[in-house]
Design an enzyme around this catalytic site. Structure first.
Site, mmCIF file in Angstrom:
data_model
loop_
_atom_site.group_PDB
_atom_site.id
_atom_site.type_symbol
_atom_site.label_atom_id
_atom_site.label_comp_id
_atom_site.label_asym_id
_atom_site.label_seq_id
_atom_site.Cartn_x
_atom_site.Cartn_y
_atom_site.Cartn_z
ATOM 1 N N CYS A 78 -0.451 2.274 0.154
ATOM 2 C CA CYS A 78 0.906 2.136 -0.155
ATOM 3 C C CYS A 78 1.755 3.300 -0.904
ATOM 4 O O CYS A 78 2.681 3.347 -0.918
ATOM 5 C CB CYS A 78 0.986 0.841 -1.052
ATOM 6 S SG CYS A 78 0.361 -0.708 -0.403
ATOM 7 N N HIS A 119 8.366 -3.654 2.081
ATOM 8 C CA HIS A 119 7.272 -2.637 1.868
ATOM 9 C C HIS A 119 6.576 -2.257 3.010
ATOM 10 O O HIS A 119 5.565 -2.737 3.341
ATOM 11 C CB HIS A 119 6.533 -3.252 0.834
ATOM 12 C CG HIS A 119 5.261 -2.637 0.499
ATOM 13 N ND1 HIS A 119 5.392 -1.269 0.249
ATOM 14 C CD2 HIS A 119 4.186 -2.975 0.239
ATOM 15 C CE1 HIS A 119 4.363 -0.735 0.161
ATOM 16 N NE2 HIS A 119 3.324 -1.709 0.098
ATOM 17 N N CYS A 123 0.891 -0.200 -6.938
ATOM 18 C CA CYS A 123 -0.733 -0.594 -6.592
ATOM 19 C C CYS A 123 -0.950 0.049 -5.348
ATOM 20 O O CYS A 123 -0.007 0.325 -4.512
ATOM 21 C CB CYS A 123 -0.865 -1.897 -6.726
ATOM 22 S SG CYS A 123 0.052 -2.862 -5.703
#
Length: 402
Positions: free
Chosen positions: A90, A358, A388
């Site tokens: 991410c 996302h 995270c």
């Protein structure tokens, strides 16, 4: 020391995977369009002077493979531009930005393109991502982990079980369930946070649209707005959604980010080059921070990462005007914000990934552009981007508006 400054930022719309506005777009074509747009913002930067194109991609395989960064350079006719593709799940494009910053500070370049992309709609057929293999890991890995974590201490009772299947293969949804259980975050609190994200995103659509580079699709139509925000969402509707993993679970499609497509890009230069070219930077990168923790509670990673970045900047949370904390799950944003002491007035003030989406490779670069955009609108000075990271990590970056 030479400073690294961000002189341009651009992004595509964020599409819903499989059915959204970008489902027709290959990752290389999408990234090329966004990189072209970000370079157009700073015509003073000669593409021949660019030192590297550093591209973040969460799952670099299939159409997102073959060193995608170099493919993008060639697509743009920039044969003299090197390219490298990096992954930190991410935080992939935030890592790409960090690499450019470090190169500038080390005196090994003055101008970099940083980009990030994810086209989940087009994951290679048969890959782990498209086949749902990570979910298949749940039965073996999560049930084993549950046995060893039943005491609540989240410590390995038998290190030999690591040889069976590491916790790093758990699904992100399962890790969110762990965090919710560990920190006592109830379903109602998650749904309320999700509604907050949706309402704020819907209220600030003019802000979000001003960031977007329209993308011409293969069929000739143009995508120019995000698919995600839903004005019609209600607390009652969110409460009616079934848990994703199991009866009695807390994570639903409503209080987690969706699966998405999108790309973003930044131009990062030395302060010296920006000054010589007469470019007014959007901001400078002050510091970054990384952290790691047990994979099944990866959602708490932003806390230590942010603290390390702030310590390196010789700042505290009191110095920060705006915080972009990636909303992978409401279950992890709530305790992270609590631990960092971030109030509602500074946290994702225009909504976040639960509403906006996302795409893992895109998110870091997108959030840097968003926080700089937000600082300009609010006359703020310091922004914090943190998230995270799958596998049990956290990452953060402190930026200062110039």
């Amino acid at each position: 020391m030479t400073e690294a400054v961000i002189v341009a930022a651009a992004r595509s719309p964020i599409g819903r995977a499989g059915k959204g506005c970008l489902r027709q777009m290959r990752a290389d074509d999408l990234t090329a369009a966004v990189v072209s747009a970000v370079l157009a913002q700073v015509p003073q930067v000669d593409p021949a002077r660019l030192d590297d194109l550093v591209l973040g991609c969460g799952s670099p395989g299939g159409e997102q493979g073959w060193n995608l960064a170099r493919m993008v350079a060639v697509l743009l006719g920039l044969d003299g531009l090197p390219g490298t593709t990096v992954t930190r799940h991410c935080a992939s494009s935030l890592q790409a930005a960090r690499m450019a910053v470090h190169a500038i500070r080390a005196g090994e370049g003055d101008a970099f393109v940083v980009a990030g992309v994810e086209t989940a709609s087009r994951y290679e057929h048969g890959s782990a991502e498209s086949s749902g293999a990570p979910n298949a890991c749940y039965t073996a890995a999560a049930s084993r982990t549950a046995r060893h974590r039943a005491r609540g201490d989240f410590a390995w009772s038998d290190p030999r079980t690591r040889l069976e299947r590491p916790d790093a293969y758990l699904t992100m949804i399962q890790t969110a369930e762990y965090v919710a259980a560990l920190r006592g975050i109830g379903r109602a609190a998650m749904d309320e946070f999700a509604l907050r994200s949706q309402r704020r995103a819907a209220l600030h659509q003019e802000f979000w649209r001003s960031e977007i580079t329209p993308i011409t699709l293969p069929d000739g139509t143009v995508a120019d707005r995000d698919d995600g925000p839903r004005r019609e969402v209600t607390l009652e509707g969110l409460a009616a959604l079934e848990p994703v993993l199991r009866p009695g679970g807390r994570i639903t499609a409503g209080n987690a980010c969706p699966v998405n497509d999108g790309a973003a890009a930044l131009v990062v230069t030395s302060d010296r080059l920006a000054r010589d070219l007469g470019i007014a930077p959007l901001g400078r990168v002050v510091s970054t921070g990384l952290s790691a923790l047990s994979p099944e509670i990866m959602g708490l990673g932003p806390v230590e990462a942010a603290r390390r970045a702030l310590a390196r900047a010789k700042m505290s949370m009191d110095d920060v005007d705006l915080v972009e904390l990636n909303e992978a799950f409401a279950a992890q944003v709530i305790p992270c914000a609590e631990d960092l002491g971030v109030g509602d007035d500074r946290l994702n003030v225009r909504g976040g990934a639960i509403a906006m989406g996302h795409p893992p490779g895109m998110t870091g670069a997108r959030m840097v552009g968003t926080v700089l955009h937000g600082l300009r609108e609010t006359d703020g000075a310091v922004g914090l981007v943190t998230m995270c990271v799958g596998g049990g990590q956290g990452m953060a970056m402190v930026v200062e508006r110039i």
